[in-house]
Design an enzyme around this catalytic site. Structure first.
Site, PDB file in Angstrom:
ATOM      1  N   HIS A  27       0.813  -1.221   0.000  1.00 39.45           N
ATOM      2  CA  HIS A  27       0.000   0.000   0.000  1.00 39.45           C
ATOM      3  C   HIS A  27       0.846   1.271   0.000  1.00 39.45           C
ATOM      4  O   HIS A  27       0.431   2.298   0.520  1.00 39.45           O
ATOM      5  CB  HIS A  27      -0.986   0.011   1.184  1.00 39.45           C
ATOM      6  CG  HIS A  27      -2.178  -0.865   0.940  1.00 39.45           C
ATOM      7  ND1 HIS A  27      -3.366  -0.394   0.445  1.00 39.45           N
ATOM      8  CD2 HIS A  27      -2.333  -2.207   1.094  1.00 39.45           C
ATOM      9  CE1 HIS A  27      -4.218  -1.408   0.327  1.00 39.45           C
ATOM     10  NE2 HIS A  27      -3.610  -2.512   0.707  1.00 39.45           N
ATOM     11  N   ASP A  29       2.321   2.035  -3.110  1.00 39.85           N
ATOM     12  CA  ASP A  29       2.478   2.421  -4.533  1.00 39.85           C
ATOM     13  C   ASP A  29       1.656   3.666  -4.878  1.00 39.85           C
ATOM     14  O   ASP A  29       2.156   4.580  -5.544  1.00 39.85           O
ATOM     15  CB  ASP A  29       2.235   1.249  -5.508  1.00 39.85           C
ATOM     16  CG  ASP A  29       0.868   0.624  -5.443  1.00 39.85           C
ATOM     17  OD1 ASP A  29       0.086   0.951  -4.511  1.00 39.85           O
ATOM     18  OD2 ASP A  29       0.560  -0.215  -6.321  1.00 39.85           O
ATOM     19  N   GLY A 114      -8.875 -14.054  -6.960  1.00 36.46           N
ATOM     20  CA  GLY A 114      -9.372 -13.795  -5.604  1.00 36.46           C
ATOM     21  C   GLY A 114      -8.381 -14.194  -4.529  1.00 36.46           C
ATOM     22  O   GLY A 114      -8.705 -14.195  -3.349  1.00 36.46           O
ATOM     23  N   ALA A 115      -7.139 -14.528  -4.910  1.00 38.18           N
ATOM     24  CA  ALA A 115      -6.128 -14.926  -3.922  1.00 38.18           C
ATOM     25  C   ALA A 115      -5.106 -13.819  -3.711  1.00 38.18           C
ATOM     26  O   ALA A 115      -4.055 -14.039  -3.122  1.00 38.18           O
ATOM     27  CB  ALA A 115      -5.443 -16.221  -4.359  1.00 38.18           C
ATOM     28  N   GLY A 116      -5.415 -12.629  -4.221  1.00 44.39           N
ATOM     29  CA  GLY A 116      -4.503 -11.510  -4.025  1.00 44.39           C
ATOM     30  C   GLY A 116      -3.226 -11.643  -4.828  1.00 44.39           C
ATOM     31  O   GLY A 116      -2.195 -11.095  -4.479  1.00 44.39           O
ATOM     32  N   SER A 120      -6.210  -9.704 -12.021  1.00 39.81           N
ATOM     33  CA  SER A 120      -6.808  -8.660 -12.869  1.00 39.81           C
ATOM     34  C   SER A 120      -5.736  -7.878 -13.628  1.00 39.81           C
ATOM     35  O   SER A 120      -5.893  -7.620 -14.825  1.00 39.81           O
ATOM     36  CB  SER A 120      -7.724  -7.738 -12.073  1.00 39.81           C
ATOM     37  OG  SER A 120      -7.190  -7.428 -10.829  1.00 39.81           O
ATOM     38  N   ASP A 164       1.152  -3.884  -9.431  1.00 39.89           N
ATOM     39  CA  ASP A 164       0.833  -5.194  -9.990  1.00 39.89           C
ATOM     40  C   ASP A 164       1.131  -5.249 -11.488  1.00 39.89           C
ATOM     41  O   ASP A 164       1.672  -6.233 -12.000  1.00 39.89           O
ATOM     42  CB  ASP A 164      -0.644  -5.531  -9.753  1.00 39.89           C
ATOM     43  CG  ASP A 164      -1.019  -5.470  -8.280  1.00 39.89           C
ATOM     44  OD1 ASP A 164      -0.108  -5.501  -7.437  1.00 39.89           O
ATOM     45  OD2 ASP A 164      -2.223  -5.365  -7.992  1.00 39.89           O
TER      46      ASP A 164
END
Ligand code: GLA
Length: 375
Positions: A27, A29, A114-116, A120, A164
């Site tokens: 957190h 970035d 959904g596993a981080g 996406s 990401d």
């Protein structure tokens, strides 16, 4: 599901883009900070063929049906659900003036969603490199990452940072990507735990993501509010040495703790990179553990599954452990002596059974390469 079966022709090529785990720098970035991700071997694969009618049709092995749209008619939000990501990639490339054309696309993935692990961003990056590659348009990987982020922000509507997408585009095998967002500068840091008889354990805690989108946006908003109150463009501008002064100037205790996380986390990234460059990998462990405490107590984005996994890994002898990714579920990473990898994992499995949590799943995570053309 083969491309030929879905679209009735042979493809012109295929492109892959990987998921990631972040070693440290969570957190930061979107605060112009520092991050240190590695790419996973797991990836999104897009197999593609040109079409000459300006339309894109996209199918996915994970979802039924084919979604089709005209590139010309794309506007933020015009395509929903999973296909919003490929549509968003086409939209931002068109908006940026790249002469992409129509295409048939088949999406395949071995990246748990959904596993981080950033499926996406990987889908946006894989679609972007496929659409560009089909037309032989060369674009710098960091620019593709920036466009993918814009698509996620403006087309999908998720206010994510740039980590990401950069990990998916710019990581190299055997390295962690040290990315300074403010400077837009990257450095490849050799990262090979087995060479030091160590292992990086990555464990998906299988917790359902809870309110993750709203909470992410709220954290970002708190950080922006704090930067405005402190009169700086982003929290990166607060030097570690000036943290106490900055905290004293803030009135809201929650905002104060969010700031303390960001500023100390940026310092931990600097310290981790210094240690890794000096070959002192074991000493990075305590930084992981301090990062987790900060994310749990100050940033408040952990859930019981993440905390139990980290605490259990440490009690079972891990050199350091922390949650990784956006929070509210996802994965933990633990730095362990190679010989301790199995006992630490077994301890986590046992603790999860005792707590009545879903069984966790370990991932093999050798630092892998960023996006590329496959065929
Ligand atoms: C998500 C976002 C990233 C980053 C991380 C937290 O993965 O997509 O931009 O903010 O959370 O470090």
């Amino acid at each position: 599901m083969s491309f030929q079966d879905v679209f009735g022709t042979a493809p012109d090529g295929s492109w892959r883009a990987p998921g990631r785990v972040n070693l440290i720098g969570e957190h930061t970035d979107y605060n112009d900070g520092l991050v240190l991700p590695i790419a996973l071997p797991n990836r999104i694969l897009v197999t593609a063929a040109r079409r000459d009618d300006g339309r894109i049709a996209v199918a996915s092995s994970g979802h039924p049906g084919v979604v089709e749209f005209a590139i010309d008619e794309l506007a933020p939000g015009s395509v929903g659900d999973w296909a919003a990501y490929p549509a968003g990639a086409a939209w931002i490339l068109r908006e940026s003036g790249y002469p992409i054309g129509g295409a048939n696309l088949l999406v395949d993935s071995d990246l748990p969603s959904g596993a981080g692990l950033s499926s996406s961003a990987a889908l946006l990056c894989a679609t972007s490199v496929a659409l560009l590659g089909l037309r032989d348009i060369e674009v710098d990987p960091a620019e593709v990452a920036r466009l993918a982020q814009k698509a996620e922000n403006q087309y999908v509507g998720a206010p994510v940072g740039l980590m990401d997408q950069m990990a998916s585009m710019c990581c190299t095998a055997g390295h962690a990507l040290f990315f300074d967002i403010r400077a837009m500068a990257t450095d490849q840091i050799p990262f090979d735990p087995p060479a030091d008889d160590l292992a990086l354990l990555v464990v998906d805690v299988k917790a359902p993501h809870r309110h993750v989108d709203g909470e992410y946006a709220a954290r970002r908003q708190s950080c922006e509010q704090a930067a405005a109150e402190l009169g700086v463009p982003a929290l990166r501008s607060i030097a570690f040495e000036d943290l106490d002064d900055a905290l004293a100037r803030l009135t809201d205790d929650v905002v104060r703790r969010r700031v303390r996380h960001v500023v100390t986390e940026i310092r931990r990234v600097e310290d981790a990179v210094t240690l890794m460059r000096a070959g002192k990998l074991r000493e990075v462990g305590p930084l992981f553990t301090a990062s987790h405490a900060s994310l749990r107590d100050d940033f408040e984005i952990t859930v019981p599954e993440l905390d139990v996994a980290v605490d259990t890994a440490l009690a079972a002898g891990a050199l350091g452990a922390r949650m990784t990714g956006g929070g509210f579920g996802g994965c933990i990473i633990a730095l362990v002596e190679a010989a301790a990898a199995e006992p630490v994992l077994a301890a986590i499995e046992k603790a999860f059974a005792e707590h009545g949590f879903s069984a966790p799943a370990a991932l093999n995570a050798p630092p892998s390469a960023g996006a590329s053309r496959v065929s």
